[in-house]
Scaffold this active site. Structure first.
Site: not given
Ligand code: 5GP
Length: 177
Positions: A105, A107-108, A133, A161
């Protein structure tokens, strides 16, 4: 068909056939790239369990798989959150490592975890992610094997989830706007 997960409604996004075709394509590439090697797959739980299972079944070269959890806890204000890997029992030193992640998402997560792995001196380190994303990127990550680029919308199913539920849906569904 629409599906309800807790208080949210989801609509079909990526079907079973699309997912399995993408995984077959990724596995084929990995089989070719790692010919003659014995890679170690590291799958990041919980979200990647279905993807890792289906991908690993299509790996034809000798390979190991290890499942880890990443726990983040709040560090001091200056360091932000800190990620620790739980359950990595296989030594990655001089191994050809492939990280298996459900979705990248911002990338963290990987931008914190990959340097920790590099510190343990694997021979090589690549990332395999089913979903990306791109528009949400805040910490650029090189994804070597990717299933789908998706819009910046919340998805569930196929292991992913919503507040713990929806992982058992056998396709990927997008939140209804
Ligand atoms: P990142 O650190 O790249 O921002 O986030 C990665 C993690 O956030 C993923 O492994 C996943 O657990 C969660 N995540 C990000 N986007 C989604 C999404 O659309 N649906 C679900 N279920 N989880 C997501």
């Amino acid at each position: 068909m629409k599906k309800q997960v807790l208080d949210k409604t989801f609509v079909p996004f990526l079907g079973k056939a699309e997912i399995s075709n993408a995984i077959a394509r990724m596995a084929e590439k990995i089989n070719a790239d790692y010919d003659g090697k014995k890679p170690l797959f590291i799958a990041i739980l919980n979200g990647s369990f279905m993807f890792a299972s289906d991908l690993f079944k299509k790996i034809e070269i000798p390979a190991e798989i290890s499942f880890i959890k990443l726990a983040s806890y709040k560090g001091t204000k200056s360091t932000g959150s800190v990620i620790t890997a739980i359950g990595l029992e296989t030594d990655v030193f001089e191994r050809d490592v492939i990280i298996v992640e459900d979705i990248v998402d911002t990338g963290k997560t990987l931008s914190e975890f990959l340097p920790q792995l590099i510190h343990q001196q694997p021979r090589s380190l690549k990332v395999c992610a089913l979903l990306h994303k791109k528009e949400a990127t805040r910490f650029p990550i090189v994804i070597d094997y990717m299933g789908f680029e998706i819009p910046n919308l919340f998805v569930v199913g196929y292991g992913l989830d919503y507040n713990g539920f929806g992982r058992n849906i056998d396709e990927i569904m997008q939140i209804a706007e």
